[in-house]
Design a protein around this motif. Structure first.
Motif, short mmCIF file in Angstrom:
data_model
loop_
_atom_site.label_atom_id
_atom_site.label_comp_id
_atom_site.label_asym_id
_atom_site.label_seq_id
_atom_site.Cartn_x
_atom_site.Cartn_y
_atom_site.Cartn_z
N PRO A 84 -33.60 22.12 -24.58
CA PRO A 84 -33.21 20.72 -24.36
C PRO A 84 -33.81 20.23 -23.06
N ARG A 85 -34.30 19.01 -23.06
CA ARG A 85 -34.93 18.44 -21.87
C ARG A 85 -34.11 17.24 -21.39
N TYR A 86 -34.07 17.09 -20.07
CA TYR A 86 -33.17 16.11 -19.47
C TYR A 86 -33.88 15.21 -18.47
N ALA A 87 -33.70 13.92 -18.65
CA ALA A 87 -34.27 12.94 -17.73
C ALA A 87 -33.45 12.82 -16.45
N ALA A 88 -32.20 13.26 -16.51
CA ALA A 88 -31.30 13.15 -15.35
C ALA A 88 -30.42 14.40 -15.31
N ASP A 112 -33.76 19.23 -14.58
CA ASP A 112 -34.99 19.53 -15.32
C ASP A 112 -36.12 18.89 -14.52
N PRO A 113 -36.56 19.55 -13.43
CA PRO A 113 -37.48 18.91 -12.49
C PRO A 113 -38.83 18.55 -13.08
N ASP A 114 -39.20 19.18 -14.20
CA ASP A 114 -40.52 18.91 -14.79
C ASP A 114 -40.51 17.81 -15.84
N TYR A 115 -39.30 17.33 -16.19
CA TYR A 115 -39.20 16.29 -17.20
C TYR A 115 -39.96 15.05 -16.74
N PRO A 116 -40.75 14.37 -17.56
CA PRO A 116 -40.95 14.59 -18.99
C PRO A 116 -42.22 15.39 -19.30
N SER A 117 -42.80 16.06 -18.32
CA SER A 117 -44.05 16.77 -18.62
C SER A 117 -43.75 18.18 -19.12
N TYR A 151 -42.93 21.98 -19.97
CA TYR A 151 -41.94 22.96 -19.58
C TYR A 151 -42.65 24.02 -18.74
N ALA A 152 -42.11 24.32 -17.55
CA ALA A 152 -42.77 25.26 -16.65
C ALA A 152 -42.60 26.70 -17.12
N VAL A 153 -43.68 27.44 -17.18
CA VAL A 153 -43.66 28.87 -17.51
C VAL A 153 -44.34 29.62 -16.37
N PRO A 154 -43.74 30.65 -15.77
CA PRO A 154 -42.39 31.13 -16.08
C PRO A 154 -41.33 30.14 -15.61
N ALA A 155 -40.23 30.14 -16.34
CA ALA A 155 -39.15 29.21 -16.05
C ALA A 155 -38.41 29.62 -14.78
N PRO A 156 -37.95 28.63 -14.01
CA PRO A 156 -37.05 28.98 -12.91
C PRO A 156 -35.77 29.61 -13.49
N VAL A 157 -35.10 30.41 -12.70
CA VAL A 157 -33.92 31.12 -13.22
C VAL A 157 -32.65 30.46 -12.72
N HIS A 158 -31.77 30.16 -13.63
CA HIS A 158 -30.44 29.62 -13.30
C HIS A 158 -29.42 30.40 -14.13
N ARG A 159 -28.92 31.48 -13.52
CA ARG A 159 -27.90 32.30 -14.19
C ARG A 159 -26.52 31.85 -13.77
#
Ligand SMILES: [Zn+2]
Length: 144
Positions: A96-100, A111-116, A118-126
């Protein structure tokens, strides 16, 4: 070519649902709130080798998972991807992608990269264990 892998033993991950052919699993990395994936119930490495029945079941449950996320967090967009770089077992990422920013359980998710891309590798949020379990429950309640 191994015929077993970690996705053949997904007891470690919370399953949100299991269908005839697929299981919906919540990612431990919640860098995008609600990020999950549909993994095939059998070990298969080639997407092109899925049966017609498995494709049809995927269509049904991809829609269910998407509706679940819309109900829970109203994403602004979705990315869907078969990557299989780390786990060759067929699975489809639902991102899911989020504008806010969104909040859940007192945490804020961005989602700091929205709308471009998806960053790989993804940042981790556990999430802390209790919060992760609460998220899984919250999503399961919205699964129709
Ligand atoms: Zn496997």
């Amino acid at each position: 070519m191994p015929d077993e892998c970690s996705l053949c033993h997904p007891d470690l991950a919370p399953k949100l649902m299991t269908s005839e052919a697929w299981m919906l699993i919540l990612n431990h990395n919640q860098n995008l709130l609600g990020k999950c994936f549909l993994a095939l119930n059998r070990h298969l490495e080639a997407v092109t080798a899925l049966t017609t029945e498995e494709w049809l079941d995927l269509q049904v449950h991809l829609r269910r998972a998407t509706d679940m996320l819309i109900s829970a967090f109203q994403p602004d967009h979705f990315n869907y991807a078969f990557l299989q770089n780390q786990d060759r077992h067929v699975h489809l990422h639902i991102m899911p992608r989020y504008a806010a920013p969104r909040t859940f359980g007192g945490s804020t998710f961005i989602d700091p990269d929205y709308p471009s891309h998806y960053a790989v590798p993804a940042p981790v949020h556990r999430l802390p264990t209790g919060q992760f379990a609460a998220l899984a429950g919250y999503l399961q309640q919205r699964l129709q």
